[in-house]
Scaffold this active site. Sequence first.
Site, mmCIF file in Angstrom:
data_model
loop_
_atom_site.group_PDB
_atom_site.id
_atom_site.type_symbol
_atom_site.label_atom_id
_atom_site.label_comp_id
_atom_site.label_asym_id
_atom_site.label_seq_id
_atom_site.Cartn_x
_atom_site.Cartn_y
_atom_site.Cartn_z
ATOM 1 N N LYS A 78 0.812 -1.269 -0.094
ATOM 2 C CA LYS A 78 -0.005 0.041 -0.145
ATOM 3 C C LYS A 78 0.802 1.080 -0.274
ATOM 4 O O LYS A 78 0.743 2.211 0.958
ATOM 5 C CB LYS A 78 -0.867 0.010 1.242
ATOM 6 N N ASN A 93 9.048 9.177 -6.245
ATOM 7 C CA ASN A 93 10.263 8.858 -5.840
ATOM 8 C C ASN A 93 10.552 8.158 -4.818
ATOM 9 O O ASN A 93 11.494 7.449 -4.849
ATOM 10 C CB ASN A 93 11.222 10.483 -5.828
HETATM 11 O O1 6AU Z 1 -9.163 -11.537 6.115
HETATM 12 P P1 6AU Z 1 -8.293 -10.504 7.282
HETATM 13 O O2 6AU Z 1 -9.366 -9.473 7.933
HETATM 14 O O3 6AU Z 1 -7.420 -11.189 8.267
HETATM 15 O O4 6AU Z 1 -7.127 -9.784 6.426
HETATM 16 C C1 6AU Z 1 -7.465 -9.148 5.238
HETATM 17 C C2 6AU Z 1 -6.475 -8.542 4.619
HETATM 18 C C3 6AU Z 1 -5.361 -7.827 5.399
HETATM 19 C C4 6AU Z 1 -5.436 -6.319 5.189
HETATM 20 O O5 6AU Z 1 -4.279 -5.412 5.235
HETATM 21 C C5 6AU Z 1 -6.088 -6.295 3.756
HETATM 22 O O6 6AU Z 1 -6.547 -7.729 3.529
HETATM 23 N N1 6AU Z 1 -7.049 -5.086 3.318
HETATM 24 C C6 6AU Z 1 -6.839 -4.593 2.234
HETATM 25 C C7 6AU Z 1 -6.029 -4.975 0.949
HETATM 26 C C8 6AU Z 1 -5.857 -6.339 0.602
HETATM 27 O O7 6AU Z 1 -5.261 -4.100 0.502
HETATM 28 C C9 6AU Z 1 -7.587 -3.528 2.091
HETATM 29 C C10 6AU Z 1 -8.745 -3.070 2.825
HETATM 30 O O8 6AU Z 1 -9.699 -2.403 2.553
HETATM 31 N N2 6AU Z 1 -9.026 -4.163 3.819
HETATM 32 C C11 6AU Z 1 -8.126 -5.408 4.019
HETATM 33 O O9 6AU Z 1 -8.450 -5.971 4.853
HETATM 34 O O10 6AU Z 1 -4.073 -8.128 5.033
#
Ligand code: 6AU
Length: 252
Positions: free
Chosen positions: A95, A101
């Site tokens: 993310k 840069n």
């Molecule tokens: O199923 P969980 O809740 O244990 O994990 C969800 C995973 C975590 C978060 O950093 C990621 O998904 N995530 C992301 C991503 C993938 O970018 C965005 C978001 O809005 N919500 C989210 O949970 O590794």
Amino acid sequence: EEKTRSSYEQKLKNAQHSVSKKLLELALAKQSNLIASADVTTTKELLELADKVGPHIIALKTHIDIISDFEYEKTITPLKDLAAKHQFLLMEDRKFADIGNTQELQFTSGVFKITDWADFVTSQVIGGFESLDCFKNVGVVAIIGMSSKGTLTTNEYREEALKIALSHPNVIGGVSQNPVPEEILLFTPGVNLADSGDGKGQQYNTPEYVFKNLHTDFIIVGRGIYKADQAEEAAIAYKNEGWKAYLDSLEK
Ligand code: 6AU
């Protein structure tokens, strides 16, 4: 009346980016739309999880900066071997959220050297169109909307973020809890069969919900798999649920 979605075969025909093609090919070959999120904190746990769930997933999503004993040779080299052995891609959920840069430095330098091993990465688009130029050799999944309670990714933000995602050649898809245009792939986290939240702001939906309502392409499952007593069994369950939900979403 709900409009129908395109199949993975149709999306594969139209895919421009090599990483989009690879993901869609793997989905069709493995009959899986599952990405396991390996949010574990040691190399041992990461490699064990990757070996167990590898056959059932199309990609393993990492937060490589939470691995306490990270060493390139001990962490990444065997992880790449497992990815080749079980045929899945590596998605680093960094993310990025800075100027171009700085993102370039974070992507290529430091101890993680993400550019050397990740097939695709997540990035915020808050830094604007040109901030994504540095991810030339990988696919970018743009964060369009977040799953957490109170997120600032409002309707207006998502619309502007989508304009960048749809126009940037490095972008293969978006992370969102809302539908996106079919030109990009949709990745949906916040998927869990047992819970509706985690008490820390995360909000969950079922695979059925996200395929039916968002026409998502790929589900991202973290704790539903790596916290399960039997991670492999859990991965198989999410894989089967996800595939069934995808097939059902083609009918409507
Ligand atoms: O199923 P969980 O809740 O244990 O994990 C969800 C995973 C975590 C978060 O950093 C990621 O998904 N995530 C992301 C991503 C993938 O970018 C965005 C978001 O809005 N919500 C989210 O949970 O590794």
